[in-house]
Design a protein around this motif. Sequence first.
Motif, PDB file in Angstrom:
ATOM      1  N   VAL A   1      -1.658  -4.967   3.884  1.00 20.40           N
ATOM      2  CA  VAL A   1      -0.937  -5.417   2.696  1.00 20.40           C
ATOM      3  C   VAL A   1      -0.405  -4.210   1.926  1.00 20.40           C
ATOM      4  O   VAL A   1       0.727  -4.199   1.480  1.00 20.40           O
ATOM      5  CB  VAL A   1      -1.859  -6.268   1.803  1.00 20.40           C
ATOM      6  CG1 VAL A   1      -1.163  -6.681   0.516  1.00 20.40           C
ATOM      7  CG2 VAL A   1      -2.347  -7.489   2.577  1.00 20.40           C
ATOM      8  N   THR A   2      -1.245  -3.191   1.798  1.00 22.22           N
ATOM      9  CA  THR A   2      -0.832  -1.960   1.146  1.00 22.22           C
ATOM     10  C   THR A   2      -1.625  -0.823   1.765  1.00 22.22           C
ATOM     11  O   THR A   2      -2.691  -1.044   2.331  1.00 22.22           O
ATOM     12  CB  THR A   2      -1.036  -2.027  -0.386  1.00 22.22           C
ATOM     13  OG1 THR A   2      -0.434  -0.895  -0.996  1.00 22.22           O
ATOM     14  CG2 THR A   2      -2.501  -2.088  -0.756  1.00 22.22           C
ATOM     15  N   GLU A   3      -1.098   0.374   1.670  1.00 23.78           N
ATOM     16  CA  GLU A   3      -1.744   1.522   2.281  1.00 23.78           C
ATOM     17  C   GLU A   3      -1.674   2.715   1.342  1.00 23.78           C
ATOM     18  O   GLU A   3      -0.671   2.897   0.651  1.00 23.78           O
ATOM     19  CB  GLU A   3      -1.054   1.849   3.601  1.00 23.78           C
ATOM     20  CG  GLU A   3      -1.636   3.039   4.303  1.00 23.78           C
ATOM     21  CD  GLU A   3      -0.920   3.377   5.604  1.00 23.78           C
ATOM     22  OE1 GLU A   3      -1.599   3.866   6.506  1.00 23.78           O
ATOM     23  OE2 GLU A   3       0.294   3.170   5.705  1.00 23.78           O
ATOM     24  N   GLY A   4      -2.712   3.515   1.333  1.00 28.38           N
ATOM     25  CA  GLY A   4      -2.729   4.743   0.565  1.00 28.38           C
ATOM     26  C   GLY A   4      -3.288   5.869   1.393  1.00 28.38           C
ATOM     27  O   GLY A   4      -4.354   5.733   1.990  1.00 28.38           O
ATOM     28  N   ARG A   5      -2.557   6.939   1.498  1.00 26.03           N
ATOM     29  CA  ARG A   5      -3.011   8.129   2.238  1.00 26.03           C
ATOM     30  C   ARG A   5      -2.634   9.376   1.454  1.00 26.03           C
ATOM     31  O   ARG A   5      -1.686   9.363   0.689  1.00 26.03           O
ATOM     32  CB  ARG A   5      -2.361   8.201   3.611  1.00 26.03           C
ATOM     33  CG  ARG A   5      -2.806   7.088   4.535  1.00 26.03           C
ATOM     34  CD  ARG A   5      -2.214   7.268   5.916  1.00 26.03           C
ATOM     35  NE  ARG A   5      -2.492   6.102   6.721  1.00 26.03           N
ATOM     36  CZ  ARG A   5      -3.099   6.138   7.886  1.00 26.03           C
ATOM     37  NH1 ARG A   5      -3.459   7.275   8.395  1.00 26.03           N
ATOM     38  NH2 ARG A   5      -3.309   5.030   8.557  1.00 26.03           N
ATOM     39  N   ALA A   6      -3.357  10.436   1.706  1.00 24.56           N
ATOM     40  CA  ALA A   6      -3.070  11.703   1.031  1.00 24.56           C
ATOM     41  C   ALA A   6      -1.739  12.258   1.489  1.00 24.56           C
ATOM     42  O   ALA A   6      -1.285  12.046   2.565  1.00 24.56           O
ATOM     43  CB  ALA A   6      -4.171  12.714   1.314  1.00 24.56           C
TER      44      ALA A   6
END
Length: 99
Positions: free
Chosen positions: A94-99
């Motif tokens: 649904v959503t993604e967060g990465r550095a």
Amino acid sequence: MMTVVTEVTLKPGCEPEWDAAMRERLSAAHERPGWVGGQLTIPLDAPHKRAVIGTWESRADWEAWHEDDTFAETRTRMDGLQEGRGEMVWYEVVTEGRA
């Protein structure tokens, strides 16, 4: 995007060989269309188990990867090192967060 989590139990003493084959498989996946990323994880309380987390643009990309020669070769090696078949669960990202 789709993420698939596969959990397997390894035969005692087979962990290093299985891990090496999975590293080879993940390295080869980098060249595949639709590959986003992946992880090989070990539960802290179960060193004979593994969870493989793979993210693909689509399930069709993942299915095409299963026709790849490297995938087939590592599957043959890895299946003999596992206790039974792995359990697989699919997730839509649904959503993604990465550095």
